[in-house]
Design an enzyme around this catalytic site. Structure first.
Site, PDB file in Angstrom:
ATOM      1  N   HIS A   1       0.844  -1.206   0.000  1.00 43.56           N
ATOM      2  CA  HIS A   1       0.000   0.000   0.000  1.00 43.56           C
ATOM      3  C   HIS A   1       0.868   1.239   0.000  1.00 43.56           C
ATOM      4  CE1 HIS A   1      -3.200   2.794   0.947  1.00 43.56           C
ATOM      5  NE2 HIS A   1      -4.017   1.852   0.531  1.00 43.56           N
TER       6      HIS A   1
ATOM      7  N   ASP B   1      -8.108  -5.042  -0.638  1.00 45.32           N
ATOM      8  CA  ASP B   1      -8.646  -5.859  -1.730  1.00 45.32           C
ATOM      9  C   ASP B   1      -8.396  -7.353  -1.558  1.00 45.32           C
ATOM     10  OD1 ASP B   1      -9.673  -3.746  -3.379  1.00 45.32           O
ATOM     11  OD2 ASP B   1      -7.594  -3.155  -3.663  1.00 45.32           O
TER      12      ASP B   1
HETATM   13  N1  COA Z   1       3.939  -7.656  -4.773  1.00 45.96           N
HETATM   14  C1  COA Z   1       5.277  -7.716  -4.895  1.00 45.96           C
HETATM   15  N2  COA Z   1       6.095  -6.675  -4.691  1.00 45.96           N
HETATM   16  C2  COA Z   1       5.511  -5.515  -4.353  1.00 45.96           C
HETATM   17  C3  COA Z   1       4.132  -5.385  -4.197  1.00 45.96           C
HETATM   18  C4  COA Z   1       3.332  -6.508  -4.424  1.00 45.96           C
HETATM   19  N3  COA Z   1       2.016  -6.440  -4.300  1.00 45.96           N
HETATM   20  N4  COA Z   1       3.839  -4.129  -3.836  1.00 45.96           N
HETATM   21  C5  COA Z   1       5.004  -3.482  -3.756  1.00 45.96           C
HETATM   22  N5  COA Z   1       6.010  -4.315  -4.087  1.00 45.96           N
HETATM   23  C6  COA Z   1       7.433  -4.000  -4.124  1.00 45.96           C
HETATM   24  C7  COA Z   1       7.732  -3.245  -5.410  1.00 45.96           C
HETATM   25  O1  COA Z   1       8.044  -4.098  -6.479  1.00 45.96           O
HETATM   26  C8  COA Z   1       8.858  -2.356  -4.982  1.00 45.96           C
HETATM   27  O2  COA Z   1      10.047  -3.116  -4.991  1.00 45.96           O
HETATM   28  P1  COA Z   1      11.438  -2.440  -5.439  1.00 45.96           P
HETATM   29  O3  COA Z   1      11.663  -1.321  -4.461  1.00 45.96           O
HETATM   30  O4  COA Z   1      12.401  -3.557  -5.340  1.00 45.96           O
HETATM   31  O5  COA Z   1      11.222  -1.952  -6.837  1.00 45.96           O
HETATM   32  C9  COA Z   1       8.546  -2.023  -3.538  1.00 45.96           C
HETATM   33  O6  COA Z   1       7.727  -3.100  -3.064  1.00 45.96           O
HETATM   34  C10 COA Z   1       7.787  -0.720  -3.386  1.00 45.96           C
HETATM   35  O7  COA Z   1       6.630  -0.819  -4.191  1.00 45.96           O
HETATM   36  P2  COA Z   1       5.967   0.377  -4.976  1.00 45.96           P
HETATM   37  O8  COA Z   1       5.091  -0.171  -6.050  1.00 45.96           O
HETATM   38  O9  COA Z   1       7.042   1.339  -5.394  1.00 45.96           O
HETATM   39  O10 COA Z   1       5.147   1.029  -3.812  1.00 45.96           O
HETATM   40  P3  COA Z   1       3.962   2.008  -4.013  1.00 45.96           P
HETATM   41  O11 COA Z   1       3.741   2.692  -2.742  1.00 45.96           O
HETATM   42  O12 COA Z   1       4.134   2.842  -5.217  1.00 45.96           O
HETATM   43  O13 COA Z   1       2.808   0.954  -4.389  1.00 45.96           O
HETATM   44  C11 COA Z   1       0.916  -0.290  -4.609  1.00 45.96           C
HETATM   45  C12 COA Z   1       1.674   0.701  -3.731  1.00 45.96           C
HETATM   46  C13 COA Z   1      -0.443  -0.550  -3.974  1.00 45.96           C
HETATM   47  C14 COA Z   1       0.706   0.289  -6.006  1.00 45.96           C
HETATM   48  C15 COA Z   1       1.731  -1.609  -4.710  1.00 45.96           C
HETATM   49  O14 COA Z   1       1.964  -2.144  -3.435  1.00 45.96           O
HETATM   50  C16 COA Z   1       1.041  -2.624  -5.599  1.00 45.96           C
HETATM   51  O15 COA Z   1       1.153  -2.545  -6.822  1.00 45.96           O
HETATM   52  N6  COA Z   1       0.274  -3.591  -4.989  1.00 45.96           N
HETATM   53  C17 COA Z   1      -0.442  -4.553  -5.791  1.00 45.96           C
HETATM   54  C18 COA Z   1      -1.744  -3.956  -6.309  1.00 45.96           C
HETATM   55  C19 COA Z   1      -2.769  -3.799  -5.236  1.00 45.96           C
HETATM   56  O16 COA Z   1      -3.013  -4.683  -4.448  1.00 45.96           O
HETATM   57  N7  COA Z   1      -3.431  -2.651  -5.257  1.00 45.96           N
HETATM   58  C20 COA Z   1      -4.485  -2.313  -4.332  1.00 45.96           C
HETATM   59  C21 COA Z   1      -4.021  -1.246  -3.402  1.00 45.96           C
HETATM   60  S1  COA Z   1      -5.242  -0.965  -2.138  1.00 45.96           S
END
Ligand code: COA
Length: 367
Positions: free
Chosen positions: A249, A300
């Site tokens: 998140h 979710d």
């Molecule tokens: N599965 C695997 N790795 C994940 C992950 C996941 N669900 N969510 C984050 N990471 C990893 C990223 O790959 C990243 O790794 P890195 O630093 O080696 O590149 C790190 O954790 C940070 O993630 P990031 O996407 O930059 O964090 P964010 O704050 O931008 O993202 C989300 C938040 C929600 C977009 C992200 O966690 C995600 O895509 N989750 C899956 C989708 C989801 O469930 N969305 C609903 C949100 S309520």
């Protein structure tokens, strides 16, 4: 200066609607933990007025919402055509919300009428997709009871209403998430409610936002259908650079407070509906994800299973999220239009500079 990725941590405006400060979700100052069993109508009133209604206000508000749970005839006609198409239900919803903004009713449509119509339209999309007749709201039932009835065709038990009520309350708002911010950007131009809501639905559809719930269940189904070991499946996905939907998140790095409440509902309803194996899978994946990545499940992750236990097909899961979040979108549109100004940020240009059109054209024409 390094720019924050995806506006992470940037405060773009003030709001009185909700907050995630210190990773505690509050609606108008009330922690979500204390509101989880409050009637959905009461929470909607709270989000729109930033105060709780008194008993009479709540009764009247519920009556008003339920009395508006009907769609204009022309919308139903058009929906009956588009909702049968094999397109994704969120695409159907996007068009439906836009359609609602083109009827003769639109002049009279205020937030209560719009919320009631959105819930009715989402339920109708599900009914039409399943080739089932559209149901009509019962005036003596509450909003949640009616909503379940409208999409399922069956009167829910008190326990089902209570579980779904909590799901709706927990999803009702979440400060400046992507879809709400989208709605606020559109509202900031003084556009109309339906334009704001259509844009919000578009943003919610993506798998990094509301679309994650569908993807969570797709993963669970794939694991079960193929008989794979869940840990090996997840490990392979991560190693090949995929994200595991339903984890992580932007705001909550030590766990989503909504997920803890939803986990208990998922456990209970899965047991009652013979879906324990899915919950067991979820627990295995959760434990592995924490060990491997320190990522926690988000809102979710568990709603995917809860919606499945309500006999919804996974493609419709994100429309459920939209049904709940419409309350919050409207709260923010109201606030933005009353207090905000045009949202128009700046960007840092990193492309080429000092180019000259005629000189470059001439150079390109030389063999
Ligand atoms: N599965 C695997 N790795 C994940 C992950 C996941 N669900 N969510 C984050 N990471 C990893 C990223 O790959 C990243 O790794 P890195 O630093 O080696 O590149 C790190 O954790 C940070 O993630 P990031 O996407 O930059 O964090 P964010 O704050 O931008 O993202 C989300 C938040 C929600 C977009 C992200 O966690 C995600 O895509 N989750 C899956 C989708 C989801 O469930 N969305 C609903 C949100 S309520």
């Amino acid at each position: 200066m390094e720019l924050p990725k995806g506006l992470a941590g940037v405060v773009v405006d003030q709001t009185k609607v909700s907050s995630t400060k210190n990773a505690i979700l509050t609606y108008a100052g009330y922690p979500i933990k204390e509101l989880k069993n409050a009637p959905f109508e009461e929470v909607v009133f709270l989000l729109w007025h930033t105060r709780l209604p008194n008993a009479d206000e709540l009764k009247d508000f519920r009556k008003l919402l339920v009395s508006q749970m009907a769609l204009p005839y022309e919308t139903v006609q058009l929906m009956a055509r588009i909702a049968r198409e094999p397109q994704h239900p969120m695409s159907i919803l996007r068009t439906t919300v836009s359609l609602l903004g083109t009827t003769n009713d639109v002049e009279r449509d205020d937030p209560p009428r719009i919320l009631a119509k959105m819930l009715t339209a989402i339920a109708a999309i599900i009914r039409i997709r399943n080739d089932k007749p559209i149901k009509h709201a019962r005036k003596n039932w509450g909003v949640v009871e009616n909503f379940i009835y409208l999409f399922s065709g069956k009167r829910p038990t008190a326990e089902q209403v209570s579980m779904f009520n909590t799901v709706m309350v927990l999803h009702a708002d979440h400060e400046f998430n992507a879809s709400t911010f989208t709605a606020r950007v559109v509202a900031s131009t003084k556009s109309d409610y339906y334009s704001c809501l259509t844009a919000a639905v578009c943003a919610l559809k993506g798998p990094l936002h509301g679309g994650a719930n569908e993807q969570v269940f797709k993963m669970l189904e794939t694991i079960r259908e193929t008989g794979q070991d869940p840990v090996q499946y997840v490990e392979r996905r991560i190693t090949s650079g995929h994200k595991i939907m339903g984890f992580g998140h932007r705001v909550y790095k030590d766990g989503d407070p909504r997920a803890a409440i939803l986990r208990e509902i998922a456990r209970k309803i899965a047991h009652e509906t013979g879906n324990d194996p899915y919950f067991v899978l979820q627990e295995q994946i959760r434990d592995y994800m924490f060990e491997k990545t320190h990522l926690h499940p988000n809102v979710d992750y568990y709603t995917a299973l809860i919606y499945h236990c309500f006999n919804l097909d996974r493609q419709t899961f994100t429309t459920m999220f939209a049904a709940c979040r419409t309350a919050g979108w409207l709260a923010h549109i109201i606030e933005q239009q009353a207090e905000g100004c045009l949202i128009r940020p700046s960007s840092e240009y990193v492309g080429k500079t000092n180019r000259h059109y005629l000189a470059d054209k001439e150079e390109n024409s030389i063999d």
